[in-house]
Design a protein around this motif. Structure first.
Motif, PDB file in Angstrom:
ATOM      1  N   ILE A  46      22.703  17.197-115.250  1.00  0.00           N
ATOM      2  CA  ILE A  46      21.581  17.787-115.977  1.00  0.00           C
ATOM      3  C   ILE A  46      22.096  18.743-117.046  1.00  0.00           C
ATOM      4  O   ILE A  46      22.837  19.691-116.747  1.00  0.00           O
ATOM      5  CB  ILE A  46      20.637  18.554-115.025  1.00  0.00           C
ATOM      6  CG1 ILE A  46      20.005  17.603-114.015  1.00  0.00           C
ATOM      7  CG2 ILE A  46      19.560  19.304-115.809  1.00  0.00           C
ATOM      8  CD1 ILE A  46      19.212  18.300-112.935  1.00  0.00           C
ATOM      9  N   ASP A  47      21.697  18.479-118.273  1.00  0.00           N
ATOM     10  CA  ASP A  47      21.864  19.426-119.385  1.00  0.00           C
ATOM     11  C   ASP A  47      20.585  19.312-120.201  1.00  0.00           C
ATOM     12  O   ASP A  47      20.554  18.696-121.260  1.00  0.00           O
ATOM     13  CB  ASP A  47      23.100  19.073-120.216  1.00  0.00           C
ATOM     14  CG  ASP A  47      23.396  20.105-121.294  1.00  0.00           C
ATOM     15  OD1 ASP A  47      22.689  21.128-121.349  1.00  0.00           O
ATOM     16  OD2 ASP A  47      24.323  19.888-122.092  1.00  0.00           O
ATOM     17  N   MET A  48      19.519  19.881-119.661  1.00  0.00           N
ATOM     18  CA  MET A  48      18.183  19.611-120.209  1.00  0.00           C
ATOM     19  C   MET A  48      18.013  20.126-121.641  1.00  0.00           C
ATOM     20  O   MET A  48      17.220  19.594-122.406  1.00  0.00           O
ATOM     21  CB  MET A  48      17.084  20.151-119.301  1.00  0.00           C
ATOM     22  CG  MET A  48      16.992  21.636-119.173  1.00  0.00           C
ATOM     23  SD  MET A  48      15.402  22.190-118.459  1.00  0.00           S
ATOM     24  CE  MET A  48      14.276  22.078-119.857  1.00  0.00           C
ATOM     25  N   LEU A  49      18.759  21.176-122.017  1.00  0.00           N
ATOM     26  CA  LEU A  49      18.707  21.686-123.389  1.00  0.00           C
ATOM     27  C   LEU A  49      20.090  21.576-124.029  1.00  0.00           C
ATOM     28  O   LEU A  49      20.785  22.551-124.156  1.00  0.00           O
ATOM     29  CB  LEU A  49      18.252  23.158-123.392  1.00  0.00           C
ATOM     30  CG  LEU A  49      16.860  23.468-122.885  1.00  0.00           C
ATOM     31  CD1 LEU A  49      16.610  24.981-122.861  1.00  0.00           C
ATOM     32  CD2 LEU A  49      15.809  22.797-123.734  1.00  0.00           C
ATOM     33  N   ARG A  50      20.572  20.331-124.472  1.00  0.00           N
ATOM     34  CA  ARG A  50      19.703  19.208-124.718  1.00  0.00           C
ATOM     35  C   ARG A  50      20.353  17.858-124.467  1.00  0.00           C
ATOM     36  O   ARG A  50      19.736  16.815-124.676  1.00  0.00           O
ATOM     37  CB  ARG A  50      19.252  19.225-126.184  1.00  0.00           C
ATOM     38  CG  ARG A  50      18.448  20.461-126.580  1.00  0.00           C
ATOM     39  CD  ARG A  50      18.372  20.689-128.082  1.00  0.00           C
ATOM     40  NE  ARG A  50      19.667  21.091-128.599  1.00  0.00           N
ATOM     41  CZ  ARG A  50      20.008  21.009-129.882  1.00  0.00           C
ATOM     42  NH1 ARG A  50      19.179  20.499-130.759  1.00  0.00           N
ATOM     43  NH2 ARG A  50      21.194  21.418-130.279  1.00  0.00           N
ATOM     44  N   ALA A  51      21.598  17.824-124.027  1.00  0.00           N
ATOM     45  CA  ALA A  51      22.364  16.570-124.017  1.00  0.00           C
ATOM     46  C   ALA A  51      21.742  15.471-123.170  1.00  0.00           C
ATOM     47  O   ALA A  51      21.629  14.320-123.610  1.00  0.00           O
ATOM     48  CB  ALA A  51      23.799  16.827-123.569  1.00  0.00           C
ATOM     49  N   THR A  52      21.350  15.795-121.926  1.00  0.00           N
ATOM     50  CA  THR A  52      20.811  14.719-121.095  1.00  0.00           C
ATOM     51  C   THR A  52      19.400  14.327-121.534  1.00  0.00           C
ATOM     52  O   THR A  52      18.966  13.201-121.287  1.00  0.00           O
ATOM     53  CB  THR A  52      20.844  15.074-119.594  1.00  0.00           C
ATOM     54  OG1 THR A  52      20.126  16.294-119.354  1.00  0.00           O
ATOM     55  CG2 THR A  52      22.279  15.220-119.115  1.00  0.00           C
ATOM     56  N   SER A  53      18.700  15.225-122.202  1.00  0.00           N
ATOM     57  CA  SER A  53      17.409  14.860-122.796  1.00  0.00           C
ATOM     58  C   SER A  53      17.619  13.918-123.982  1.00  0.00           C
ATOM     59  O   SER A  53      16.836  12.985-124.191  1.00  0.00           O
ATOM     60  CB  SER A  53      16.649  16.109-123.236  1.00  0.00           C
ATOM     61  OG  SER A  53      16.292  16.901-122.121  1.00  0.00           O
ATOM     62  N   VAL A  54      18.680  14.148-124.752  1.00  0.00           N
ATOM     63  CA  VAL A  54      19.025  13.241-125.857  1.00  0.00           C
ATOM     64  C   VAL A  54      19.362  11.857-125.319  1.00  0.00           C
ATOM     65  O   VAL A  54      18.862  10.840-125.809  1.00  0.00           O
ATOM     66  CB  VAL A  54      20.217  13.786-126.677  1.00  0.00           C
ATOM     67  CG1 VAL A  54      20.778  12.708-127.606  1.00  0.00           C
ATOM     68  CG2 VAL A  54      19.797  14.991-127.497  1.00  0.00           C
ATOM     69  N   ILE A  55      20.226  11.804-124.310  1.00  0.00           N
ATOM     70  CA  ILE A  55      20.668  10.519-123.766  1.00  0.00           C
ATOM     71  C   ILE A  55      19.481   9.737-123.205  1.00  0.00           C
ATOM     72  O   ILE A  55      19.320   8.545-123.473  1.00  0.00           O
ATOM     73  CB  ILE A  55      21.747  10.728-122.682  1.00  0.00           C
ATOM     74  CG1 ILE A  55      23.026  11.283-123.315  1.00  0.00           C
ATOM     75  CG2 ILE A  55      22.034   9.421-121.943  1.00  0.00           C
ATOM     76  CD1 ILE A  55      24.022  11.846-122.320  1.00  0.00           C
TER      77      ILE A  55
END
Length: 236
Positions: free
Chosen positions: A25-34
């Protein structure tokens, strides 16, 4: 199902992830990007640790490639896009390979090698991640990317939400830190309001990324679960 939690990429230890289902989880923002890019038809994401590795990888791929990522929240010189999920629309990313390097997220993904499965999690696909974990039937370790090697409130509250979803679905045995994440979520289910206490939130606001923040805090808008398999992130 046993559930543990690692508070930052810098705290990953091999024995903590080995033979477990890991959720990064890296919600801000890498995993949201992926998650967004894959949902919009991205063929695969290749997470790398350094800018040089990204450029070298791009040279060796014949298909159309997008270079994306950030350093200290800012777009990398010479890259196509930054670390904003709003940039990865279907017309931009559909059918293409994304090579990505970020300050925290890609380090956490690569650091989780050794897990039986490595899933990409965010608020956007939290319930779908929980459903996938239920099917995998392994013990779980949730890996928070954190911020510059430190604990991050935003990743922690996202973890709490995924744990809470799992608690609704099956019997769980929580480590102390996983139990704390669940408690924090149960008492702060408005993720957006709670995440504003994060130091990372202040950085996001400094960069005028309010829209990114609002987007990344939306629960369960995406139903897919990207997986890191043999060096690349795919849907399977």
């Amino acid at each position: 199902m046993k559930i543990d939690l690692i508070i930052s990429a810098g705290d990953i230890k091999k024995e903590k992830v080995l033979h477990k289902s890991a959720v990064v989880i890296d919600m801000l923002r890498a995993t949201s990007v992926i998650t967004t890019a894959m949902n919009n038809g991205c063929k695969r994401v290749i997470p790398v640790l350094t800018i040089d590795e990204a450029l070298e990888t791009a040279k060796n791929i014949k298909e159309e490639v997008i270079l994306g990522g950030e350093r200290k929240g800012l777009k990398i010189d010479g890259f196509d896009f930054s670390n904003s999920p709003l940039e990865y629309s279907r017309d931009v990313i559909g059918g293409k390979t994304l090579i990505m390097t970020t300050t925290n997220g890609t380090k956490a993904i690569r650091g989780s090698i050794g897990a039986s499965s490595i899933l990409i999690g965010s608020v956007l696909n939290a319930r779908a991640v929980a459903e996938k974990l239920l099917k995998l039937k392994d013990d779980v370790v949730i890996v928070n990317a954190g911020t510059y090697g430190q604990f991050s409130i935003d990743d922690f509250i996202c973890s709490g939400y995924i744990i809470n979803c799992l608690k609704e679905m099956t019997a769980v045995e929580l480590s102390d830190v996983a139990s704390t994440a669940n408690y924090v979520y149960e008492n702060n289910s408005d993720i957006k309001s709670f995440a504003k206490f994060a130091k990372h939130y202040k950085r996001i606001m400094e960069l005028n990324l309010q829209e990114d923040f609002e987007y990344c805090c939306k629960k369960d808008t995406i139903k897919i679960v990207p997986e890191f398999v043999d060096g690349e992130i795919i849907i399977r």
